[in-house]
Design a protein around this motif. Structure first.
Motif, PDB file in Angstrom:
ATOM      1  N   GLU A  84       5.437  -1.941  10.912  1.00 51.97           N
ATOM      2  CA  GLU A  84       6.213  -1.016  10.087  1.00 51.97           C
ATOM      3  C   GLU A  84       6.651   0.264  10.831  1.00 51.97           C
ATOM      4  OE1 GLU A  84       6.767  -0.565   6.057  1.00 51.97           O
ATOM      5  OE2 GLU A  84       7.741  -2.162   7.145  1.00 51.97           O
ATOM      6  N   PHE A  89      -1.776  -1.792   2.127  1.00 55.60           N
ATOM      7  CA  PHE A  89      -2.809  -2.261   3.047  1.00 55.60           C
ATOM      8  C   PHE A  89      -3.992  -1.306   3.115  1.00 55.60           C
ATOM      9  CE2 PHE A  89      -4.738  -2.568   7.274  1.00 55.60           C
ATOM     10  CZ  PHE A  89      -5.088  -3.893   7.268  1.00 55.60           C
ATOM     11  N   PRO A 112       5.566 -11.658   6.964  1.00 51.64           N
ATOM     12  CA  PRO A 112       6.295 -10.435   6.629  1.00 51.64           C
ATOM     13  C   PRO A 112       5.477  -9.190   6.952  1.00 51.64           C
ATOM     14  CG  PRO A 112       6.171 -11.931   4.744  1.00 51.64           C
ATOM     15  CD  PRO A 112       5.279 -12.482   5.793  1.00 51.64           C
ATOM     16  N   ALA A 113       6.180  -8.067   7.018  1.00 53.63           N
ATOM     17  CA  ALA A 113       5.516  -6.808   7.351  1.00 53.63           C
ATOM     18  C   ALA A 113       4.612  -6.359   6.209  1.00 53.63           C
ATOM     19  CB  ALA A 113       6.558  -5.743   7.644  1.00 53.63           C
ATOM     20  N   VAL A 114       3.543  -5.694   6.599  1.00 53.31           N
ATOM     21  CA  VAL A 114       2.577  -5.184   5.634  1.00 53.31           C
ATOM     22  C   VAL A 114       2.758  -3.672   5.537  1.00 53.31           C
ATOM     23  CG1 VAL A 114       0.132  -4.856   5.227  1.00 53.31           C
ATOM     24  CG2 VAL A 114       0.948  -7.014   6.139  1.00 53.31           C
ATOM     25  N   ARG A 115       2.935  -3.208   4.303  1.00 55.59           N
ATOM     26  CA  ARG A 115       3.134  -1.772   4.113  1.00 55.59           C
ATOM     27  C   ARG A 115       1.794  -1.084   3.894  1.00 55.59           C
ATOM     28  NH1 ARG A 115       6.406  -3.322   0.277  1.00 55.59           N
ATOM     29  NH2 ARG A 115       5.222  -2.168  -1.269  1.00 55.59           N
TER      30      ARG A 115
END
Lengths: 383, 214, 300
Positions: free
Chosen positions: C193, C275, C268-271
């Motif tokens: 991110e 998280f 997918p990206a982890v926000r």
């Protein structure tokens, strides 16, 4: 041959294009994206990273100015490519070939240091915020020139830290008049026959794939975003329907299976089911994404029911079940006629306020308004 | 040789905190000072403590940078009260600096070996810079940087005492660990209080928050 | 510095560069680029001829420091990893050293993000700090578990302690947490991110030319180092049949590295707004439990 010339030629083989969509430039954008993908070019995320600025469609005065600002930020060697709205695939290919040749020759030099062209430094003012700390406010416009962003959309935000405090949503003035690419050619006629119905369905599915590509790219899933875009291009080319249907289903299954995506999109940008809000906008970002997946062509035999039930059963408990978008109802939902894109503009400002910038991008991508479908006088919404 | 380089770096970094004109640079000047002191700890066989100090200080300074930039209306334009402080800072900061140089030159041609005295000299220089900063700065954040420098001096002295005076028991090492903990606590408490005051009254200067004064 | 250390240092730099190049090529290949084997070379050529972008009133000193710090931190972290029979820097506190150098990356990213004086890099810098605060504690507990299992902070001792059973076998939780934090440390893939597309490339958004090249090289080097560290910490170091130790180390490193690169394309990206909660509420107790189990096992 000098080292620099050799390096330039190597570099020109893989330029990073920054693709700018303008109103009514969707067709050109799709062609450019498909051609870039075919050549194995990776799209740039920021102007400083790019070497190739591709403007798709006619930039009006407003977007033109934004493009100029962005162009200043592109370091040399750089080339600006303009793809007209009605450019043919061959023309796009030729334009990109020319751009590569120009880049290999050194591009347009002198762009590297344009960033500091005597603009005065605006000092951030302060204002109240979410946590009761009066932090600096930063005015940051999102769009109209931004990677993975709906063409022509401008959101003027006031940021404090990473959080959007105020948002004004509007559509940048178009440079030309036209019809949205996603609307099938004869949608005003009432006596639609089978081919039109197919065409409507195909376009709608392609549009959903386009939106999914954007959403997945913003959600940081490059592999799936690329797959969505490739499927979209194949769908629009009308190639190999049987194989395509199978691939679409595989793609939909893959996206649905992702737990991380579910975890990240659940509860983002919730839209309540009020009157006047079309069914397909309701729910959160995940519902809308799954709704898009439901519109994808499912494998033959022709009966779309199994796929629909399949899709519906997976999120039975969801509010505003996006499953309703699927299957047999597709044709009744005349594309764009529900005014969803206009409604989105109205909703957006309210959804964005209080969101962090990362979430804000997801919200916009999950609604993905097609501003080309708006009536000429697009409203400005504040939040 | 290594010690004197680190010592000069530590003192110069400490002095730079109150001289440079940007808050971000001030933080990283302080970080330089802290890391240099951590380097001297490595020289006296305090491997674990030294590396731990590096680890802690980098994290602490970054959290500090975020807070600081949050409170400063105009971070790039520098610290409050630092304008007139710059000259004094030089005067206060440099005696230690000069001493070190003198130490490094004597006797001519050779490098003076690392002793307890040289460590104490470094600690004294850092402590006086920190004290000066804590007394002269008006911004709470800058004041806390002064405090950090003073604790930094304590770390250097603690490590040296352990090595030269009582290497057989672990007291000196424990002292350093306590100092590091105090530093972290000071940061946490300091920023909690600052945030509370800032939130309630939009104040980040010490003079405007003196209502508990008798 | 004796001759052996010098040779080890040279081989470290070379293998780091080769693996970083390989990682970049693999990522390009998975990312759909044609001729992936040469793709990093072409990208490097592009960045070498590209001009330097100047933003409005940047703090150039801080930007340059941060950019250079990134590959430097990766290299320094790698010095304690045994590639062949022994590491370049056989430190008694190797694990803490590795951890400290990896935290320096926080500094590097924040310096670049802040220094260029532009919105997106700044947001990227903020995000990385949030990410750091989320992953660091579980990460530290995972490392502590390893140190506890080996009874030493020296990485060579950790390898020696795995002669019978690899740590991955009886510390699976610590291993998984380590892999997650490895992604986070190198801000790679799902943990990317801070350099995400949704902030126009984040921290390096305003870097171009040589600056960007150094930044990108540093990031790949970092990815290699975090992958390579998993080998002595959890996978038995150079232990294995037939092949010599260095070859096994290389094979295992490549396997972990390949896995990390693959995950970058697949997940997918982890926000961090989601998280962080997970890290503190789920991962920290889990790693603590793991530490408890290991502590009971090693209890004399």
């Amino acid at each position: 041959m000098g080292v620099r010339e050799w390096l330039l030629r190597q570099a020109a083989l893989r330029p990073r294009p920054l693709v700018v969509g303008c109103p009514y430039g969707t067709r050109a954008r799709l062609l450019v994206e498909a051609e870039a993908d075919r050549r194995g070019w990776v799209a740039a995320a920021a102007p400083a990273e790019a070497g190739l600025l591709v403007v798709c469609g006619a930039a009006g005065s407003e977007i033109g100015q934004a493009v100029e600002v962005v162009w200043e930020a592109v370091p040399a060697p750089r080339v600006l490519v303009e793809a007209a709205s009605d450019a043919s695939a061959g023309a796009v290919r030729r334009a990109l070939d020319d751009a590569v040749a120009e880049l290999a020759a050194g591009g347009l030099d002198g762009g590297a240091r344009h960033g500091d062209a005597g603009r005065p430094v605006a000092m951030a003012g302060r204002g109240r915020d979410r946590d009761g700390l009066t932090l600096d406010r930063l005015h940051v416009p999102l769009g109209p020139v931004l990677a993975d962003w709906p063409a022509g959309l401008v959101v003027e935000t006031v940021l404090q830290g990473d959080v959007i405090q105020e948002a004004v949503v509007r559509a940048a003035s178009a440079g030309a008049d036209g019809v949205s690419f996603w609307d099938p050619p004869r949608r005003d006629e009432t006596d639609r026959d089978e081919t039109d119905r197919d065409e409507t369905e195909r376009r709608e599915a392609a549009r959903c794939l386009d939106s999914l590509g954007r959403l997945l790219a913003v959600a940081g899933w490059p592999g799936a975003a690329r797959e969505a875009r490739r499927l979209r291009d194949r769908l629009l080319a009308g190639a190999a329907p049987a194989g395509l249907r199978r691939d679409c289903e595989r793609f939909a299954r893959r996206v649905r299976r992702s737990r991380v995506l579910r975890w990240m999109l659940r509860g983002v940008g919730p839209v309540e089911g009020r009157a006047g809000v079309p069914e397909r906008l309701r729910g959160d970002a995940l519902d809308r994404a799954y709704g898009w997946l439901d519109t994808l062509p499912s494998p033959l035999p022709d009966d779309p029911a199994p796929a629909t039930q399949n899709g519906g059963s997976r999120h039975d408990g969801d509010p505003g079940g996006a499953g309703a978008c699927g299957g047999g109802q597709r044709v009744d939902r005349v594309v764009g006629a529900d005014g969803a894109d206009g409604v989105v503009l109205g909703l957006l400002a309210g959804l964005l306020v209080g969101a962090e910038s990362a979430v804000a991008r997801l919200i916009v991508a999950s609604l993905d308004p097609d501003l080309d479908r708006l009536p000429a006088s697009a409203a400005v919404r504040r939040g | 040789m290594g010690f004197w380089t680190l010592a000069v770096l530590a003192v110069a970094g400490g002095a730079a905190v109150f001289v440079v004109n940007s808050m971000a640079r001030a933080t990283f000047a302080l970080l330089t000072s802290l890391l240099a002191v951590a380097g001297t700890l490595l020289l006296v066989d305090l491997g674990y403590v030294g590396v731990l100090v590096v680890l802690m200080m980098v994290m602490e300074m970054l959290v500090m940078a975020v807070f600081m930039i949050m409170y400063m209306m105009n971070p790039a334009a520098g610290a409050h009260g630092a304008e007139d402080a710059g000259d004094d800072g030089d005067r206060d900061g440099h005696p230690g600096d000069d001493d070190l140089h003198r130490g490094a030159r004597h006797p001519p041609g050779t490098v003076r070996p690392m002793t307890l005295q040289s460590f104490l000299l470094l600690a004294a220089a850092l402590f006086s810079i920190g004290l000066y900063g804590a007394l002269s700065q008006q911004s709470i954040v800058m004041l806390m940087m002064g405090l950090e420098l003073m604790i930094n001096a304590l770390i250097a002295a603690g490590g040296a005492f352990w090595y030269y005076v009582a290497p057989h028991n672990a007291d000196g090492q424990v002292l350093v660990l306590v100092a590091v903990t105090v530093m972290a606590l000071e940061m946490a408490m300091g920023f909690a209080v600052t945030t509370a005051i800032f939130r309630a009254r939009d104040v980040d200067l010490t003079d405007e928050a003196g209502d508990l004064k008798g | 510095m004796d001759e052996g250390t010098g040779a080890a240092a040279v081989s470290l730099v070379v293998s780091l560069a080769v693996l970083a190049y390989g990682a970049a090529a693999l990522d390009a290949g998975l990312g759909g680029a044609r001729g992936a084997a040469g793709a990093p070379l072409r990208e490097a050529a592009r960045l070498l001829v590209q001009g330097r972008r100047r933003t409005l009133v940047p703090d150039t000193l801080l930007v340059r420091t941060g950019t250079v710090l990134l590959p430097l931190a990766a290299l320094l972290a790698a010095t304690v990893l045994p590639a062949g029979d022994r590491p370049v820097l056989d430190s008694g506190v190797g694990i803490v050293w590795f951890n400290a150098m990896e935290v320096c990356v926080w500094g590097a990213l924040w310096l670049v993000g802040w220094g260029v004086n532009s919105v997106y890099p700044l947001i990227g810098g903020y995000r990385f700090l949030a990410q750091g605060l989320s992953y660091e504690l579980p990460h530290m507990f995972a490392l502590i578990t390893v140190a506890l299992g080996a009874g030493s902070l020296r990485i060579a001792d950790v390898v020696a302690a795995q002669r019978e059973v690899w740590f991955v076998v009886w510390m699976p939780v610590a291993f998984v947490v380590y892999l997650v934090s490895a992604l986070a440390m190198a801000f790679w893939g799902p943990m990317g991110e801070p350099v995400g597309r949704n902030v126009a490339g984040g921290v390096p958004a305003e870097l171009s030319g040589a600056d960007r090249l150094v930044f990108a090289a540093g990031r790949y080097a970092l990815l290699v180092v975090v992958a390579a560290a998993a080998v002595p910490l959890f996978l038995g170091g150079g232990a294995g049949p037939v092949l010599p130790g260095w070859a096994w180390t290389a094979v295992k490193t490549v396997a972990v590295l390949g896995g990390l690169v693959l995950v970058g394309q697949r997940v997918p990206a982890v926000r961090m707004d989601r998280f962080t909660e997970f890290a503190w509420v789920v991962l920290i107790p889990l790693t603590l439990l793991q530490t408890l189990v290991v502590a009971i096992v090693v209890l004399p």
